[in-house]
Design a protein around this motif. Structure first.
Motif, PDB file in Angstrom:
ATOM      1  N   GLY A   9       0.791  -1.209   0.000  1.00 53.86           N
ATOM      2  CA  GLY A   9       0.000   0.000   0.000  1.00 53.86           C
ATOM      3  C   GLY A   9       0.828   1.264   0.000  1.00 53.86           C
ATOM      4  O   GLY A   9       0.287   2.349  -0.154  1.00 53.86           O
ATOM      5  N   ASP A  10       2.135   1.175   0.228  1.00 50.93           N
ATOM      6  CA  ASP A  10       2.973   2.366   0.327  1.00 50.93           C
ATOM      7  C   ASP A  10       3.707   2.687  -0.972  1.00 50.93           C
ATOM      8  O   ASP A  10       4.337   3.737  -1.058  1.00 50.93           O
ATOM      9  N   ARG A  11       3.658   1.814  -1.950  1.00 53.42           N
ATOM     10  CA  ARG A  11       4.357   2.100  -3.197  1.00 53.42           C
ATOM     11  C   ARG A  11       3.605   3.188  -3.968  1.00 53.42           C
ATOM     12  O   ARG A  11       2.383   3.327  -3.868  1.00 53.42           O
ATOM     13  N   ARG A  12       4.351   3.953  -4.723  1.00 48.74           N
ATOM     14  CA  ARG A  12       3.722   4.993  -5.530  1.00 48.74           C
ATOM     15  C   ARG A  12       2.961   4.356  -6.693  1.00 48.74           C
ATOM     16  O   ARG A  12       3.549   3.618  -7.504  1.00 48.74           O
ATOM     17  N   THR A  13       1.681   4.672  -6.770  1.00 42.92           N
ATOM     18  CA  THR A  13       0.825   4.136  -7.828  1.00 42.92           C
ATOM     19  C   THR A  13      -0.007   5.268  -8.401  1.00 42.92           C
ATOM     20  O   THR A  13      -0.576   6.073  -7.661  1.00 42.92           O
ATOM     21  N   MET A  14      -0.050   5.346  -9.717  1.00 43.22           N
ATOM     22  CA  MET A  14      -0.853   6.363 -10.388  1.00 43.22           C
ATOM     23  C   MET A  14      -1.775   5.688 -11.400  1.00 43.22           C
ATOM     24  O   MET A  14      -1.320   4.934 -12.265  1.00 43.22           O
ATOM     25  N   VAL A  15      -3.071   5.946 -11.266  1.00 45.73           N
ATOM     26  CA  VAL A  15      -4.074   5.386 -12.164  1.00 45.73           C
ATOM     27  C   VAL A  15      -4.614   6.513 -13.026  1.00 45.73           C
ATOM     28  O   VAL A  15      -5.126   7.512 -12.510  1.00 45.73           O
ATOM     29  N   ILE A  16      -4.489   6.367 -14.341  1.00 45.89           N
ATOM     30  CA  ILE A  16      -5.028   7.332 -15.296  1.00 45.89           C
ATOM     31  C   ILE A  16      -6.374   6.806 -15.783  1.00 45.89           C
ATOM     32  O   ILE A  16      -6.460   5.694 -16.317  1.00 45.89           O
ATOM     33  N   HIS A  38      -6.094   9.236  -4.059  1.00 50.19           N
ATOM     34  CA  HIS A  38      -6.137  10.679  -3.851  1.00 50.19           C
ATOM     35  C   HIS A  38      -6.266  11.400  -5.186  1.00 50.19           C
ATOM     36  O   HIS A  38      -5.534  11.107  -6.140  1.00 50.19           O
ATOM     37  N   VAL A  39      -7.211  12.363  -5.261  1.00 47.40           N
ATOM     38  CA  VAL A  39      -7.343  13.242  -6.418  1.00 47.40           C
ATOM     39  C   VAL A  39      -6.582  14.525  -6.108  1.00 47.40           C
ATOM     40  O   VAL A  39      -6.945  15.243  -5.176  1.00 47.40           O
ATOM     41  N   PRO A  40      -5.508  14.821  -6.819  1.00 48.47           N
ATOM     42  CA  PRO A  40      -4.740  16.042  -6.531  1.00 48.47           C
ATOM     43  C   PRO A  40      -5.625  17.283  -6.566  1.00 48.47           C
ATOM     44  O   PRO A  40      -6.459  17.441  -7.460  1.00 48.47           O
ATOM     45  N   LEU A  41      -5.419  18.130  -5.601  1.00 51.00           N
ATOM     46  CA  LEU A  41      -6.216  19.347  -5.468  1.00 51.00           C
ATOM     47  C   LEU A  41      -5.601  20.487  -6.268  1.00 51.00           C
ATOM     48  O   LEU A  41      -4.395  20.501  -6.511  1.00 51.00           O
ATOM     49  N   PRO A  42      -6.442  21.459  -6.674  1.00 53.99           N
ATOM     50  CA  PRO A  42      -7.889  21.507  -6.475  1.00 53.99           C
ATOM     51  C   PRO A  42      -8.628  20.651  -7.501  1.00 53.99           C
ATOM     52  O   PRO A  42      -8.147  20.452  -8.616  1.00 53.99           O
ATOM     53  N   GLU A  43      -9.809  20.167  -7.110  1.00 54.16           N
ATOM     54  CA  GLU A  43     -10.642  19.373  -8.001  1.00 54.16           C
ATOM     55  C   GLU A  43     -11.601  20.269  -8.780  1.00 54.16           C
ATOM     56  O   GLU A  43     -12.011  21.324  -8.302  1.00 54.16           O
ATOM     57  N   VAL A  44     -11.981  19.795  -9.960  1.00 56.06           N
ATOM     58  CA  VAL A  44     -13.035  20.454 -10.725  1.00 56.06           C
ATOM     59  C   VAL A  44     -14.364  20.201 -10.015  1.00 56.06           C
ATOM     60  O   VAL A  44     -14.690  19.057  -9.690  1.00 56.06           O
ATOM     61  N   ALA A 106       2.580  16.319  -6.772  1.00 58.81           N
ATOM     62  CA  ALA A 106       1.255  15.753  -6.506  1.00 58.81           C
ATOM     63  C   ALA A 106       1.311  14.540  -5.587  1.00 58.81           C
ATOM     64  O   ALA A 106       0.301  14.199  -4.952  1.00 58.81           O
ATOM     65  N   PHE A 107       2.451  13.903  -5.492  1.00 58.62           N
ATOM     66  CA  PHE A 107       2.554  12.680  -4.695  1.00 58.62           C
ATOM     67  C   PHE A 107       2.687  13.000  -3.201  1.00 58.62           C
ATOM     68  O   PHE A 107       3.609  12.560  -2.532  1.00 58.62           O
ATOM     69  N   VAL A 108       1.716  13.762  -2.685  1.00 55.06           N
ATOM     70  CA  VAL A 108       1.616  13.917  -1.230  1.00 55.06           C
ATOM     71  C   VAL A 108       0.976  12.672  -0.627  1.00 55.06           C
ATOM     72  O   VAL A 108       0.980  12.480   0.595  1.00 55.06           O
ATOM     73  N   HIS A 109       0.398  11.850  -1.485  1.00 53.96           N
ATOM     74  CA  HIS A 109      -0.222  10.577  -1.114  1.00 53.96           C
ATOM     75  C   HIS A 109       0.350   9.533  -2.058  1.00 53.96           C
ATOM     76  O   HIS A 109       0.571   9.816  -3.238  1.00 53.96           O
ATOM     77  N   PRO A 110       0.598   8.311  -1.588  1.00 57.40           N
ATOM     78  CA  PRO A 110       1.257   7.331  -2.462  1.00 57.40           C
ATOM     79  C   PRO A 110       0.382   6.808  -3.599  1.00 57.40           C
ATOM     80  O   PRO A 110       0.896   6.211  -4.539  1.00 57.40           O
ATOM     81  N   ARG A 111      -0.947   7.036  -3.517  1.00 55.08           N
ATOM     82  CA  ARG A 111      -1.839   6.528  -4.559  1.00 55.08           C
ATOM     83  C   ARG A 111      -2.633   7.682  -5.166  1.00 55.08           C
ATOM     84  O   ARG A 111      -3.384   8.352  -4.461  1.00 55.08           O
TER      85      ARG A 111
END
Length: 395
Positions: A9-16, A38-44, A106-111
């Protein structure tokens, strides 16, 4: 972390998350957010067309929109060459450096979950940024039957237009759906990916999201296999699946409708992200070639209309440029007139007083000559006259 969670759960993962407009991209991105991404802020922020939220990072939406404008590519572009145009812009070093810097911050959260339907136009750009950030990159493509996708867009964005305009726009939407969906699938082949049908997500989100988890090896917060209530039960409401149009509900060219259906069936039958069935891939490539040929034929038929429109646009542009130039000249003339009127006159300069001519000492010979002219009879008398004249001058 639940036993349902594969991997670390701690590895960096990015889902497009990408897909055609009105295909459920917001639903799957919102579900991932509920599962610990996590959705990087600010959100639409949500709106009338999507009241529950878009779950899109505002920076990413603006970034993609800027790149598409630079490439002269539309969100759902129907031109087969659109992908090459977008890829060329995305390959610029400055653009790559800009995205790398944003992803790292943006990676203030690992996911992270990055949702924007435009993302597939710049897939290589995201792959490069993820590698630079040391992140595992995954892709989710949402699928919705093209008749439903087109009808949904017309319902939300063109409901007040006349039937002829709606029919023309529906044709454009369907062509864009075919081209963009095929390009999306083709560029995702080398990567870890999952295809999600909107109808399946709405009807049974648990089974669908479990498939996504297993296919992409994603860590989730909490369990989704049990029967206990989950916040996603309130978020994904089957009642939201309102548009269930068929081809019979739309006024579209038959040949284009047939290609749309063939694209849909090829994806629905061959979207397994791990097997990459050669038969399904060959079928999709064949559909891609057929669409490109049909598009070229349409361009040839419409050549006179296109050239005529270009001429009109050029004439209008020349008129606008001439009008702007004339306006600029008039403004410059007014500005100069105002400056002239406001200018304080300088005091007159007095004319210089001419210098007095220098006095010269007369020569004795000249004085003697003058004396003789006056009637002097002797040289002595002449000298006397000359001396008197010289004394008078000196005084």
């Amino acid at each position: 972390m639940s036993n349902d969670t594969p991997g670390g759960g701690d590895r960096r993962t990015m889902v497009i998350v990408t897909g055609a407009g009105r295909s459920g991209t917001s639903s799957v991105a919102g579900a991932l957010k509920q599962l610990g991404f996590h959705v990087p802020l600010p959100e639409v922020q949500g709106n009338q067309a999507n009241p529950r939220g878009h779950f899109e990072p505002r920076w990413v939406v603006n970034f993609h929109a800027r790149l598409l404008a630079a490439a002269d590519v539309f969100l759902m572009d129907a031109r087969p060459e659109a992908l090459d145009k977008a890829t060329e812009v995305g390959a610029r070093p400055r653009i790559r450096a800009e995205l790398k810097a944003w992803v790292d911050e943006a990676f203030v959260h690992p996911r992270l979950v990055i949702k924007d339907p435009r993302a597939f136009w710049f897939r290589d750009l995201w792959v490069d940024a993820a590698q630079s950030a040391g992140a595992d990159l995954r892709f989710i493509t949402m699928l919705r039957h093209p008749a439903e996708s087109v009808d949904s867009r017309l319902t939300h964005y063109m409901k007040d237009q006349d039937p002829a305009r709606r029919a023309a726009q529906g044709t454009t939407h369907l062509a864009g759906w075919i081209n963009a969906t095929l390009a999306n699938e083709r560029t995702s082949r080398p990567h870890r990916r999952a295809f999600v049908q909107y109808s399946e997500l709405i009807q049974d989100w648990r089974t669908t999201m479990r498939m996504v988890q297993d296919t992409l090896d994603l860590p989730y917060d909490g369990s989704i296999t049990g029967g206990e209530h989950h916040p996603i039960d309130d978020f994904i409401d089957p009642a939201l699946y309102r548009v269930k149009a068929t081809w019979d509900d739309l006024d579209l060219p038959t040949w284009l409708r047939d290609q749309g259906e063939e694209t849909w069936l090829a994806l629905a039958d061959g979207s397994d992200p791990t097997l990459q069935d050669p038969t399904a891939v060959a079928r999709l490539d064949e559909v891609t070639e057929r669409y490109a040929k049909s598009h070229a034929e349409c361009m040839a038929v419409a050549a006179d209309d296109i050239n005529g429109a270009v001429r009109v646009a050029r004439r209008q542009t020349r008129k606008l440029v001439a009008a702007e130039h004339k306006k600029a000249q008039e403004e410059e003339a007014r500005r100069k007139a105002v400056e002239e009127a406001e200018r304080v006159p300088e005091p007159p300069v007095a004319a210089p007083v001419p210098a007095a001519a220098p006095r010269t000492v007369p020569k004795a010979g000249d004085l003697l000559t003058a004396a003789r002219a006056l009637g002097g009879k002797t040289v002595r008398r002449g000298r006397r006259v000359a001396r008197r004249a010289l004394k008078a001058y000196r005084r």
